[in-house]
Design a protein around this motif. Sequence first.
Motif, PDB file in Angstrom:
ATOM      1  N   ASP A 164       0.820  -1.215   0.000  1.00 37.47           N
ATOM      2  CA  ASP A 164       0.000   0.000   0.000  1.00 37.47           C
ATOM      3  C   ASP A 164       0.855   1.268   0.000  1.00 37.47           C
ATOM      4  OD1 ASP A 164       0.978  -0.289   2.576  1.00 37.47           O
ATOM      5  OD2 ASP A 164      -0.770   0.676   3.480  1.00 37.47           O
ATOM      6  N   ILE A 165       0.223   2.361  -0.381  1.00 40.86           N
ATOM      7  CA  ILE A 165       0.839   3.685  -0.286  1.00 40.86           C
ATOM      8  C   ILE A 165      -0.026   4.503   0.662  1.00 40.86           C
ATOM      9  CG2 ILE A 165       1.560   5.759  -1.507  1.00 40.86           C
ATOM     10  CD1 ILE A 165       1.922   4.266  -3.988  1.00 40.86           C
ATOM     11  N   GLN A 166       0.610   5.080   1.667  1.00 38.91           N
ATOM     12  CA  GLN A 166      -0.109   5.907   2.641  1.00 38.91           C
ATOM     13  C   GLN A 166       0.106   7.388   2.306  1.00 38.91           C
ATOM     14  OE1 GLN A 166      -2.096   4.925   5.164  1.00 38.91           O
ATOM     15  NE2 GLN A 166      -1.882   2.814   4.438  1.00 38.91           N
ATOM     16  N   PRO A 167      -0.685   8.265   2.896  1.00 39.32           N
ATOM     17  CA  PRO A 167      -0.432   9.700   2.678  1.00 39.32           C
ATOM     18  C   PRO A 167       0.961  10.071   3.188  1.00 39.32           C
ATOM     19  CG  PRO A 167      -2.585   9.358   3.668  1.00 39.32           C
ATOM     20  CD  PRO A 167      -1.896   8.030   3.689  1.00 39.32           C
ATOM     21  N   PRO A 168       1.651  10.973   2.468  1.00 42.03           N
ATOM     22  CA  PRO A 168       3.023  11.326   2.838  1.00 42.03           C
ATOM     23  C   PRO A 168       3.076  12.196   4.098  1.00 42.03           C
ATOM     24  CG  PRO A 168       2.280  12.669   1.001  1.00 42.03           C
ATOM     25  CD  PRO A 168       1.191  11.686   1.270  1.00 42.03           C
ATOM     26  N   ASP A 169       4.149  12.041   4.875  1.00 45.99           N
ATOM     27  CA  ASP A 169       4.329  12.918   6.036  1.00 45.99           C
ATOM     28  C   ASP A 169       4.845  14.284   5.573  1.00 45.99           C
ATOM     29  OD1 ASP A 169       6.971  12.567   5.412  1.00 45.99           O
ATOM     30  OD2 ASP A 169       7.403  11.230   7.083  1.00 45.99           O
ATOM     31  N   LEU A 170       4.985  15.193   6.506  1.00 42.30           N
ATOM     32  CA  LEU A 170       5.356  16.569   6.156  1.00 42.30           C
ATOM     33  C   LEU A 170       6.679  16.646   5.393  1.00 42.30           C
ATOM     34  CD1 LEU A 170       4.731  19.622   6.382  1.00 42.30           C
ATOM     35  CD2 LEU A 170       6.053  19.621   8.503  1.00 42.30           C
ATOM     36  N   GLU A 171       7.694  15.943   5.896  1.00 39.85           N
ATOM     37  CA  GLU A 171       9.013  15.996   5.243  1.00 39.85           C
ATOM     38  C   GLU A 171       8.929  15.509   3.793  1.00 39.85           C
ATOM     39  OE1 GLU A 171       8.580  14.882   8.290  1.00 39.85           O
ATOM     40  OE2 GLU A 171       9.704  16.423   9.406  1.00 39.85           O
ATOM     41  N   ARG A 215       6.296  15.523   1.911  1.00 39.50           N
ATOM     42  CA  ARG A 215       5.539  16.503   1.114  1.00 39.50           C
ATOM     43  C   ARG A 215       6.440  17.676   0.710  1.00 39.50           C
ATOM     44  NH1 ARG A 215       1.773  15.681   5.265  1.00 39.50           N
ATOM     45  NH2 ARG A 215       1.708  17.850   5.937  1.00 39.50           N
ATOM     46  N   ILE A 216       7.258  18.122   1.659  1.00 37.51           N
ATOM     47  CA  ILE A 216       8.174  19.218   1.327  1.00 37.51           C
ATOM     48  C   ILE A 216       9.150  18.772   0.241  1.00 37.51           C
ATOM     49  CG2 ILE A 216      10.024  20.708   2.208  1.00 37.51           C
ATOM     50  CD1 ILE A 216       8.609  20.669   4.928  1.00 37.51           C
ATOM     51  N   ALA A 217       9.674  17.551   0.387  1.00 34.88           N
ATOM     52  CA  ALA A 217      10.628  17.043  -0.611  1.00 34.88           C
ATOM     53  C   ALA A 217       9.984  16.963  -1.991  1.00 34.88           C
ATOM     54  CB  ALA A 217      11.147  15.674  -0.180  1.00 34.88           C
ATOM     55  N   ILE A 218       8.731  16.552  -2.035  1.00 33.48           N
ATOM     56  CA  ILE A 218       8.027  16.457  -3.326  1.00 33.48           C
ATOM     57  C   ILE A 218       7.872  17.847  -3.947  1.00 33.48           C
ATOM     58  CG2 ILE A 218       5.795  15.949  -4.404  1.00 33.48           C
ATOM     59  CD1 ILE A 218       5.582  13.557  -2.431  1.00 33.48           C
ATOM     60  N   LEU A 219       7.484  18.816  -3.115  1.00 31.84           N
ATOM     61  CA  LEU A 219       7.320  20.185  -3.625  1.00 31.84           C
ATOM     62  C   LEU A 219       8.641  20.745  -4.120  1.00 31.84           C
ATOM     63  CD1 LEU A 219       4.858  21.911  -1.131  1.00 31.84           C
ATOM     64  CD2 LEU A 219       4.426  21.171  -3.469  1.00 31.84           C
ATOM     65  N   LYS A 220       9.695  20.455  -3.371  1.00 33.08           N
ATOM     66  CA  LYS A 220      11.013  20.974  -3.735  1.00 33.08           C
ATOM     67  C   LYS A 220      11.426  20.445  -5.104  1.00 33.08           C
ATOM     68  CE  LYS A 220      13.962  21.699  -0.264  1.00 33.08           C
ATOM     69  NZ  LYS A 220      14.891  21.277   0.797  1.00 33.08           N
ATOM     70  N   VAL A 231       7.994  28.976   2.157  1.00 30.97           N
ATOM     71  CA  VAL A 231       6.765  28.856   1.368  1.00 30.97           C
ATOM     72  C   VAL A 231       6.448  27.388   1.082  1.00 30.97           C
ATOM     73  CG1 VAL A 231       5.745  29.333  -0.896  1.00 30.97           C
ATOM     74  CG2 VAL A 231       6.917  31.154   0.356  1.00 30.97           C
ATOM     75  N   LEU A 232       7.490  26.628   0.753  1.00 32.35           N
ATOM     76  CA  LEU A 232       7.258  25.200   0.481  1.00 32.35           C
ATOM     77  C   LEU A 232       6.661  24.520   1.708  1.00 32.35           C
ATOM     78  CD1 LEU A 232      10.469  24.177  -1.503  1.00 32.35           C
ATOM     79  CD2 LEU A 232       8.197  24.676  -2.396  1.00 32.35           C
ATOM     80  N   GLU A 233       7.202  24.845   2.858  1.00 30.32           N
ATOM     81  CA  GLU A 233       6.690  24.220   4.073  1.00 30.32           C
ATOM     82  C   GLU A 233       5.256  24.661   4.346  1.00 30.32           C
ATOM     83  OE1 GLU A 233       9.100  24.312   7.628  1.00 30.32           O
ATOM     84  OE2 GLU A 233       7.312  23.974   8.858  1.00 30.32           O
ATOM     85  N   TYR A 234       5.022  25.948   4.118  1.00 30.29           N
ATOM     86  CA  TYR A 234       3.667  26.450   4.339  1.00 30.29           C
ATOM     87  C   TYR A 234       2.656  25.666   3.491  1.00 30.29           C
ATOM     88  CZ  TYR A 234      -0.486  29.283   4.346  1.00 30.29           C
ATOM     89  OH  TYR A 234      -1.789  29.670   4.453  1.00 30.29           O
ATOM     90  N   ILE A 235       2.978  25.524   2.202  1.00 29.97           N
ATOM     91  CA  ILE A 235       2.060  24.822   1.309  1.00 29.97           C
ATOM     92  C   ILE A 235       1.930  23.348   1.720  1.00 29.97           C
ATOM     93  CG2 ILE A 235       1.682  24.089  -1.088  1.00 29.97           C
ATOM     94  CD1 ILE A 235       3.069  26.721  -1.922  1.00 29.97           C
ATOM     95  N   ALA A 236       3.074  22.751   2.082  1.00 31.90           N
ATOM     96  CA  ALA A 236       3.061  21.338   2.476  1.00 31.90           C
ATOM     97  C   ALA A 236       2.189  21.116   3.711  1.00 31.90           C
ATOM     98  CB  ALA A 236       4.483  20.854   2.740  1.00 31.90           C
ATOM     99  N   ARG A 237       2.088  22.138   4.554  1.00 35.10           N
ATOM    100  CA  ARG A 237       1.243  21.993   5.745  1.00 35.10           C
ATOM    101  C   ARG A 237      -0.245  22.113   5.418  1.00 35.10           C
ATOM    102  NH1 ARG A 237       3.662  21.729  10.566  1.00 35.10           N
ATOM    103  NH2 ARG A 237       5.851  22.368  10.697  1.00 35.10           N
ATOM    104  N   GLN A 238      -0.542  22.804   4.306  1.00 36.46           N
ATOM    105  CA  GLN A 238      -1.955  23.007   3.958  1.00 36.46           C
ATOM    106  C   GLN A 238      -2.589  21.792   3.307  1.00 36.46           C
ATOM    107  OE1 GLN A 238      -3.257  26.007   4.976  1.00 36.46           O
ATOM    108  NE2 GLN A 238      -1.169  26.155   5.748  1.00 36.46           N
ATOM    109  N   VAL A 239      -1.810  21.110   2.469  1.00 35.14           N
ATOM    110  CA  VAL A 239      -2.378  19.993   1.709  1.00 35.14           C
ATOM    111  C   VAL A 239      -1.728  18.711   2.200  1.00 35.14           C
ATOM    112  CG1 VAL A 239      -2.901  19.131  -0.584  1.00 35.14           C
ATOM    113  CG2 VAL A 239      -2.443  21.554  -0.255  1.00 35.14           C
TER     114      VAL A 239
END
Length: 432
Positions: free
Chosen positions: A259-266, A268-273, A287-295
């Motif tokens: 299975d694939i679970q929802p990603p943790d904050l780190e 998510r930030i890595a994906i955005l980066k 900004v990346l962290e801010y967005i990663a915290r929202q979604v």
Amino acid sequence: IWQHVLEHVRRNITEVEYHTWFERIRPLGVKEGVLELGVPTSFALDWIRKHYAGLLEEALALLGAQVPRFELKVVPSPAVQEEIFQPKEKEAEGRSRLNPKYTFENFVVGPNNSMAHAAAVAVAESPGRAYNPLFIYGGVGLGKTHLMHAVGHSVAKRFPHLKIEYVSTETFTNELINAIREDRMAEFRERYRSVDLLLVDDIQFIAGKERTQEEFFHTFNALYEAHKQIILSSDRPPKDILTLEARLRSRFEWGLITDIQPPDLETRIAILKMNAEQRGLRVSEEVLEYIARQVTSNIRELEGALMRAVAYASLNGVELSKQVAARALSDVFAPREPSVDPEEILRRVAEHFGLRPEDLKGGGRRKEVVLPRQLAMYLVRELTRASLPEIGQFFGGRDHTTVLYAIQKVQELAESDREVQSLLRTLKEALL
Ligand code: ADP
Ligand code: MG
């Protein structure tokens, strides 16, 4: 008349804005004195209403048009997609059905997906021999399709002679229906039973489709017995797919279920980066962290949020700060949050010129107040949803043509005068 409106619009915004928002608007006609315009998505509708309503009104007014008003409607069209938010998957034959962006290199591994990733890599290295079938399940937008395509690319590179077929369960079903109707079943069977790697996406949609299940059962057996690799994805594990024939369910469980679970904050930030880097965008960590915290639960939406924030900052000509990102995303995460408060705009502009807000609202025509007032009108138009008459009302009951004149004046100034340009930027940055 729409052509003339477009010409006016085009002269007043950047090529990128024009391309992004206006090229896909379709005039639908005039109904009761209102020009109806079709836009592809509700996001585009909100965006255009918020940022370009004034410009459109202005264009109609300048044309002296019989239809001074317009209305936006969402008219989805398959050809009109928001590519920047949702890259369209190619629906061609075989390998070209693979999205070139969905590779292992572009896949960020985190604790949430490391098992699925490892299994996918193992399968790509020795298709048909590691885990067969590989069954990947997880929520929407968590990377199932991406991983399947990654295996496809990797196998294509490593074993160029192997035949790879990627198909969504929906497409498989439709092709089956067509094959039956057009009496081409032999061809259909040959196509799916002659592949070395079969990727079937969203297999949960096979639930309740008896004929498709029957056909897929035979396809599965043929491939399995020939040691051909099968990868299946689903939004849930096999045991939770209701109305799935027992014989298929048990086969789905023969290999490895991961299975694939929802990603943790780190993660998510890595994906955005990575996303920002690939698009050549410079976005601060904050900004990346801010967005990663929202979604938190859908990577497609996570990436969409970043694109929204970037577009918003660039259209407004400001630096992408945390505050700007918050405003850009406010529509998405706190629907109907009011835009910038016009009183606040008035206060800021007045303060900048050492005036009182009342001076800007009042009737004074002294030179010292005229330009600040025009600037304030311009900013209210740009940063709020207020219409021209509403702005006139706000500025002490002025006529909407006065407002229009002020806005045009400021636009002209902004084009010729760098000082005005930078002043507008500073004010906007303070307000957003
Ligand atoms: P699913 O098929 O599970 O609904 P997708 O595979 O379509 O999800 O993924 C949605 C989007 O998120 C795609 O653009 C994909 O590239 C991206 N994505 C998902 N997981 C990752 C990851 N681990 N690293 C980078 N991008 C990812
Ligand atoms: Mg998918």
